[in-house]
Design an enzyme around this catalytic site. Structure first.
Site, mmCIF file in Angstrom:
data_model
loop_
_atom_site.group_PDB
_atom_site.id
_atom_site.type_symbol
_atom_site.label_atom_id
_atom_site.label_comp_id
_atom_site.label_asym_id
_atom_site.label_seq_id
_atom_site.Cartn_x
_atom_site.Cartn_y
_atom_site.Cartn_z
ATOM 1 C CD GLU A 194 -1.874 49.660 27.814
ATOM 2 O OE1 GLU A 194 -1.928 49.145 26.680
ATOM 3 O OE2 GLU A 194 -2.748 49.481 28.687
ATOM 4 C CB THR B 254 -5.355 46.093 28.675
ATOM 5 O OG1 THR B 254 -4.414 47.003 28.105
ATOM 6 C CG2 THR B 254 -5.292 46.187 30.189
ATOM 7 C CG HIS C 132 -1.097 44.158 25.248
ATOM 8 N ND1 HIS C 132 -0.774 45.064 24.264
ATOM 9 C CD2 HIS C 132 -1.986 44.801 26.051
ATOM 10 C CE1 HIS C 132 -1.433 46.188 24.450
ATOM 11 N NE2 HIS C 132 -2.173 46.069 25.539
#
Length: 694
Positions: free
Chosen positions: A330, A370, A542
């Site tokens: 994440e 995500t 990301h």
């Protein structure tokens, strides 16, 4: 008075414009706003912003106008009062008793909201009907409540826009729409991230103060109720004003700028929210530049051998049936790692692992959510306009990385520490043949710490080890895709694990704890019998932030990625530009897989590999190639930037960034413009025709 009841609108409008102006000034000087503005630019933003705010307020005024239209004493006279009360009671009973009433057909809480509204209306109407001597007091109370709700929405929206901008550097967009849908996670995230009680008390106090001021200045408007003539004037006036507001916003929202911050600051968040709510998926052929479809497909497929969508990949070497663990982390920006110049030492384990891995030093995420990262790693296709495929209705039976592994006899699972219904992940992965391991699979004693997003990564690491041990006993190789959660606001995690307290709620703490949890995972994995025969792919979903002064700031899309396997993958650095969608085809090449494919990513070690990367928001679609960034946007807009390499002296080997110089249309590289259009047009067309299904 010719124009009746104008004072409430005037006071509320002035208050709204003042709040919006203050918010806009805060945005201009906010640290996330990295652009610099001249005095004239600031003046232009403020003036256009004032116009946008006035138009938005005009559009919201009919709700208050309706309140005045229904003010009347005659409706309480016999027999009309009893008839109206009877009708209200019948509507209430209809909603309460009939199981398939029209409100329940809308789903969600619509029926409960309608029943509560009608119930409240019955109570107030009954009091007004049977207690005429209290009618003025009741009417004043309802007027106070109406003004209170208006003021509350104005203040609450301003606070919401501030926090949204603070997080993303943008006004409302698709993410804000998601926040309304996934209220449990989002409200929980807000509660855990911010001092909610003091914040809400401050909002409530400010609302009461402003409401009292407006109420005292305008309550005289209720002394004489509007007659039928005044009501006709009020209704017709606001019909005209509503049309002006809609037409005006339709014009002002199309005024664009080369600077993203200018666009966002001069805009109003409510029209942007409405647009995002109504545009889950953008029709590429309606909004974007396009060329002949056959030409587009031929141009795009020219990078493959043979140049067709469905291809057969054959290896000259024997296939390797190694276990594969794909860990998507994440919000892990590249510049969190020391390899990319960070000096905070918050990723010591990942930096040490990178030295032992095949590391992709110039790799870009396809998006800033995500679901975009999961889409890229699972479908291996460029992003498309609008919402991620994961969140669309037609998201099942796609050609996925999981389907390749299943065809080879692998167990295929998606692991997630939260509840996988969030962002439609469960529906997508189950619909594409994955088994799900999420928070529902945890026993209470297996959870040492959890926040609103899920169990701590360390707990998920233990569950992942247990899952892989169970899979090994079946005798089949496994492919597990683990999505981490701890590096997400509110950035809370167990205390005593790292040198940053778990309740400090710092981004650096979230990164460092995730790094710690991954270290623990690998320490446990090394003790398992399946470890020597396992390949680990570690990649971010990301970056932590996507805010920048261009549509697609490249440094906000650069992510770390590595493939690690002791005794199998030799440490090296791959420095060419590549995309998230290239990672899994590259892995399949390393495993010498023979398979049929519809992937639109490439094996980075194949002879035909073309260095490039796809980057996008929900509406801007970009291609990085040959030191150019080409962007296509709605209203068939095309922009191109020349890229100049900029090295960080702290880590010149890894830290390749770019300065983006806007090119006038006559200086654009037309070949790359055609390639950009071809890539996104072809992908959109194949998705629409279900040609990327299995």
């Amino acid at each position: 008075m010719f124009f009746p009841k104008i004072k409430p609108f005037l006071y509320l409008g002035i208050f709204y414009l003042i709040v919006s102006l203050l918010l806009r000034i805060v945005f201009i000087f906010h640290p996330i706003t990295t652009a610099e503005f001249s005095f004239l630019e600031i003046l232009k933003m403020l003036m256009l912003g004032l116009l946008n705010d006035a138009l938005v307020f005009i559009i919201t005024c009919p709700f208050l106008a309706l309140y005045f239209l229904f003010l009347s004493n005659s409706k309480y006279q016999r027999p009309y009062g009893y008839i109206i009360l009877g009708i209200l009671c019948l509507i209430f009973l209809y909603i309460f008793i009939i199981p398939d009433n029209i409100f329940k057909q809308y789903g969600g809480s619509v029926a409960q909201i309608a029943m509560a509204f009608i119930g409240l209306k019955i109570v107030i109407f009954t009091l007004m009907l049977f207690l005429p001597e209290k009618r003025v007091r009741i009417r004043n109370s309802m007027y106070f409540l109406t003004v209170f709700l208006y003021v509350l929405l104005i203040i609450f929206n301003a606070v919401s826009e501030y926090f949204f901008y603070n997080e993303f550097g943008l006004r409302y967009n698709f993410i804000a729409v998601d926040y309304l849908i996934y209220t449990n996670e989002v409200i929980g995230n807000i509660i855990e991230s911010y001092p909610v009680a003091p914040l809400f008390l401050a909002i409530f106090a400010a609302t009461v103060i402003v409401t009292l001021f407006i109420y005292k200045k305008t309550k005289s408007e209720l002394l004489v109720l509007p007659d039928i003539k005044q009501k006709i004037i009020l209704l017709s006036s606001f019909c005209i004003l509503l049309a002006i507001g809609i037409l005006g916003l339709n014009f002002t929202t199309k005024l664009k700028s080369d600077n993203v911050f200018v666009e966002e600051i001069q805009a109003n968040g409510l029209p942007k929210f409405y647009w995002a709510f109504t545009h889950n998926e953008l029709d590429y052929f309606q909004f974007y530049p396009h060329i002949n479809q056959q030409v587009a497909e031929n141009t795009f497929l020219h990078q493959f051998t043979p140049p067709v969508l469905k291809r057969t990949i054959l290896s000259e070497k024997p296939e390797l049936k190694k276990n594969v663990v794909l860990i998507s982390i994440e919000s892990l920006s590249a510049d969190f790692m020391a390899h990319y110049g960070n000096t905070q030492k918050i990723t010591p384990f990942l930096d040490s692992l990178a030295d032992q891995s095949l590391m992709f030093t110039n790799l870009y995420a396809t998006g800033n959510r995500t679901v975009r990262g999961l889409e890229a790693l699972t479908l291996c296709i460029p992003p498309t306009a609008g919402e991620s495929i994961i969140k669309r209705e037609n998201n099942k039976n796609k050609f996925t990385t999981g389907s390749i592994f299943k065809s080879k006899g692998y167990d295929v699972k998606f692991l997630y520490g939260g509840y996988s219904y969030f962002d439609n992940m469960k529906d997508f992965y189950q619909g594409n043949g994955y088994e799900i391991v999420d928070r529902n699979n945890f026993k209470p004693e297996e959870i040492s710490f959890a926040n609103v997003w899920g169990v701590a990564d360390e707990d998920m690491a233990k569950k992942a080890i247990q899952t892989m041990n169970d899979e090994t006993e079946s005798g089949k190789p496994f492919f597990n895709h683990w999505m981490t959660v701890s590096n997400h606001r509110p950035f809370t995690y167990p205390n005593g694990k790292i040198d940053i307290p778990g309740d400090a709620k710092s981004r650096e703490g979230g990164v460092k704890y995730t790094d710690y949890a991954l270290r623990k995972f690998f320490e446990m994995a090394k003790k398992q019998e399946w470890y020597p025969n396992t390949v680990f792919v570690i990649i971010a979903d990301h970056c932590a932030s996507s805010a920048g002064d261009t549509e697609l700031p490249m440094d906000k899309y650069k992510i770390p990625a590595m493939i690690f396997s002791e005794g199998f993958i030799q440490p090296q650095k791959f420095t060419q530009t590549m995309s998230q969608i290239d990672v899994m085809p590259t892995l399949f090449g390393l495993l010498n897989f023979n398979y049929q494919t519809k992937f639109l990513g490439q094996d980075a070690f194949s002879k035909e590999f073309q260095p490039k990367a796809y980057v996008a928001t929900y509406e801007d679609l970009g291609l990085i190639k040959d030191n150019y960034l080409t962007i296509i946007s709605p209203v068939k807009k095309i922009k191109q930037y020349a890229l100049t390499q900029q090295r960080n002296n702290l880590s010149p080997e890894f830290n390749l960034y770019y300065n983006e110089k806007y090119l006038n249309p006559n200086l654009q590289n037309k070949k790359l413009v055609e390639q950009t259009i071809s890539a996104y047009q072809s992908t959109s067309y194949w998705l629409k025709k279900n040609q990327l299904n299995r």
